[in-house]
Design an enzyme around this catalytic site. Structure first.
Site, PDB file in Angstrom:
ATOM      1  CB  ILE A 297      -0.871   0.153   1.334  1.00 61.09           C
ATOM      2  CG1 ILE A 297      -1.847  -1.144   1.289  1.00 61.09           C
ATOM      3  CG2 ILE A 297      -1.709   1.347   1.403  1.00 61.09           C
ATOM      4  CD1 ILE A 297      -2.824  -1.250   2.659  1.00 61.09           C
TER       5      ILE A 297
ATOM      6  N   GLY B 230       7.940   3.270   2.913  1.00 61.35           N
ATOM      7  CA  GLY B 230       8.660   4.379   3.420  1.00 61.35           C
ATOM      8  C   GLY B 230      10.277   3.892   3.551  1.00 61.35           C
TER       9      GLY B 230
ATOM     10  CB  SER C 178       7.768   1.268   7.985  1.00 63.08           C
ATOM     11  OG  SER C 178       7.300   2.411   7.758  1.00 63.08           O
TER      12      SER C 178
ATOM     13  CE  LYS D  75       4.923   2.210  10.854  1.00 64.48           C
ATOM     14  NZ  LYS D  75       4.499   3.111  11.812  1.00 64.48           N
TER      15      LYS D  75
ATOM     16  CG  ASP E 262       2.615  13.227  12.477  1.00 63.31           C
ATOM     17  OD1 ASP E 262       2.598  14.523  11.709  1.00 63.31           O
ATOM     18  OD2 ASP E 262       2.921  12.337  11.807  1.00 63.31           O
TER      19      ASP E 262
HETATM   20  O1  3AM Z   1       0.242   7.544   0.976  1.00 63.48           O
HETATM   21  P1  3AM Z   1      -1.217   6.824   0.867  1.00 63.48           P
HETATM   22  O2  3AM Z   1      -2.085   7.733   0.917  1.00 63.48           O
HETATM   23  O3  3AM Z   1      -1.127   6.071  -0.417  1.00 63.48           O
HETATM   24  O4  3AM Z   1      -3.698   5.697   3.489  1.00 63.48           O
HETATM   25  C1  3AM Z   1      -2.209   5.511   4.182  1.00 63.48           C
HETATM   26  C2  3AM Z   1      -1.060   6.160   3.362  1.00 63.48           C
HETATM   27  O5  3AM Z   1      -1.329   5.703   1.997  1.00 63.48           O
HETATM   28  C3  3AM Z   1      -1.886   4.103   4.431  1.00 63.48           C
HETATM   29  O6  3AM Z   1      -0.539   3.998   4.274  1.00 63.48           O
HETATM   30  C4  3AM Z   1      -0.172   5.431   3.805  1.00 63.48           C
HETATM   31  C5  3AM Z   1       0.949   5.863   4.966  1.00 63.48           C
HETATM   32  O7  3AM Z   1       0.306   6.229   5.844  1.00 63.48           O
HETATM   33  N1  3AM Z   1      -2.250   3.426   5.424  1.00 63.48           N
HETATM   34  C6  3AM Z   1      -2.153   3.655   6.717  1.00 63.48           C
HETATM   35  N2  3AM Z   1      -2.760   2.857   7.440  1.00 63.48           N
HETATM   36  C7  3AM Z   1      -3.381   2.125   6.913  1.00 63.48           C
HETATM   37  C8  3AM Z   1      -4.484   1.144   7.059  1.00 63.48           C
HETATM   38  N3  3AM Z   1      -4.643   0.588   8.264  1.00 63.48           N
HETATM   39  C9  3AM Z   1      -3.214   2.595   5.504  1.00 63.48           C
HETATM   40  N4  3AM Z   1      -3.968   1.788   4.670  1.00 63.48           N
HETATM   41  C10 3AM Z   1      -4.966   0.884   4.796  1.00 63.48           C
HETATM   42  N5  3AM Z   1      -5.249   0.702   6.204  1.00 63.48           N
END
Ligand code: 3AM
Length: 336
Positions: free
Chosen positions: A18, A21, A24, A41, A141
């Site tokens: 998805i 970083g 992570s 994550k 944050d």
């Molecule tokens: O950078 P984008 O917007 O594509 O939506 C969150 C973000 O995506 C996704 O991970 C990226 C960094 O935060 N994200 C975070 N937690 C999530 C979760 N619980 C998630 N996507 C789905 N479920």
């Protein structure tokens, strides 16, 4: 960190990335027994601790805080595993993107984005924040990137995520150390490296509300000039986009971004009461200019993410760049 001896791979099957970083990755995963989908994550502990001022304790704190917090508007951490230098944090899966991306996406598909809708989303964020504060947790944050839509439906609730900078406080204004969030959203006391507490989250909520109402950030600049702008705290409502925004909403914004930190009077989330029923009586007129400004705001964020992702891929040797790759939070780690 693991509660039992089961390995993550035994319980879940990994699916697509998805987000990626510097230290992570967030991937969709499927529970092998129930076939339910989650978001995991995956943190590379060695890369995480290679970032100056970050230790495994930061990661443990994030997991401890997330495990504690159970609220309809907070993304739930369900399980944590660790093996071979990797930490796996299994969260409920958010099927929508972040709030500002979804607002523009939905408006483009013909849905109305009004002050009433903004107020509806903002109230949910404040409820999540109030719950955190009631449990003596400060988020530190709060920004659109960390506010996610639970699903693709129009009535989807928003949920607060991104607790990597969160801290437990036992008193007012004790948190002076640790990771701080994105510099455009931090309060004057954080910008000045002074003790800060719950009031700093209230300030960030004000920055968020400014974006929800106008599609623009209240404080811009870099380094010293940004710090100066935050600390002067002047709000300007003369741009055309503000013409469609009510005085009530502007008053609320002034309250949230009020410089009471200088006067030692801490703003609280009392404003929740005044917006409790606001989404029922606020204007339902479509905020066309706000959506157009937010489209630009989102494009800038995407560009910044891409630049950071490129820098990370050079630094860490990621083989490819995922178009969804957004290392916004990782630059914060490096900057703070
Ligand atoms: O950078 P984008 O917007 O594509 O939506 C969150 C973000 O995506 C996704 O991970 C990226 C960094 O935060 N994200 C975070 N937690 C999530 C979760 N619980 C998630 N996507 C789905 N479920």
């Amino acid at each position: 960190m693991t509660e039992d001896d089961i390995l993550f791979d035994e319980a879940y099957e990994l699916q697509e990335v998805i987000w990626r970083g510097s230290c992570s990755t967030i991937r969709r995963c499927t529970h092998r027994l129930t076939a339910q989908h989650f978001a995991v994550k995956i943190v590379d502990a060695a890369k995480f601790t290679a970032i100056p001022s970050l230790t495994l304790d930061n990661l443990k704190l994030e997991a401890t805080i997330c495990h504690m917090l159970k609220h309809p508007h907070i993304v739930e951490l369900l399980e944590t595993y660790s093996s071979e230098g990797m930490v796996y944090m299994v969260y409920e899966l958010m099927e929508g993107a972040d709030l500002c991306i979804e607002i523009v996406k939905r408006a483009t598909s013909g849905f109305v984005y009004s002050e009433a809708v903004a107020s509806h989303y903002f109230r949910q964020v404040l409820e999540a924040l109030r719950y955190c504060h009631d449990h003596d947790i400060i988020h530190r944050d709060l920004r659109p990137h960390n506010i996610l839509l639970a699903n693709k439906e129009n009535s989807a609730p928003v949920k607060l995520a991104g607790f990597g900078c969160a801290k437990r406080i036992t008193d007012e204004d004790v948190a002076t150390s640790g990771r701080l969030g994105d510099s455009f959203y931090i309060s004057p006391e954080m910008a000045l490296n002074r003790p800060h507490g719950k009031a700093s989250d209230v300030w960030s909520a004000g920055v968020l509300l400014h974006i929800l109402l106008s599609g623009t950030q209240p404080f811009l600049g870099t380094g010293e000039s940004l710090r100066y702008t935050i600390c002067s705290g002047e709000l300007h409502f003369d741009a055309p986009v503000w013409g469609a925004i009510s005085d009530h909403a502007k008053d609320l914004l002034q309250q949230l971004l009020h410089h009471s930190w200088k006067k030692k009077k801490k703003p609280k989330l009392d404003c929740l009461i005044c917006i409790q029923n606001r989404d029922k009586c606020a204007s339902r007129d479509h905020l066309h200019l706000t959506v157009e400004e937010m489209r630009i705001f989102n494009a800038r964020r995407k560009l910044k993410s891409l630049i950071v992702a490129t820098a990370n891929s050079i630094k860490w040797g990621h083989p490819s760049l995922d178009p969804n790759c957004d290392a916004f939070s990782d630059i914060d780690e490096d900057e703070s």
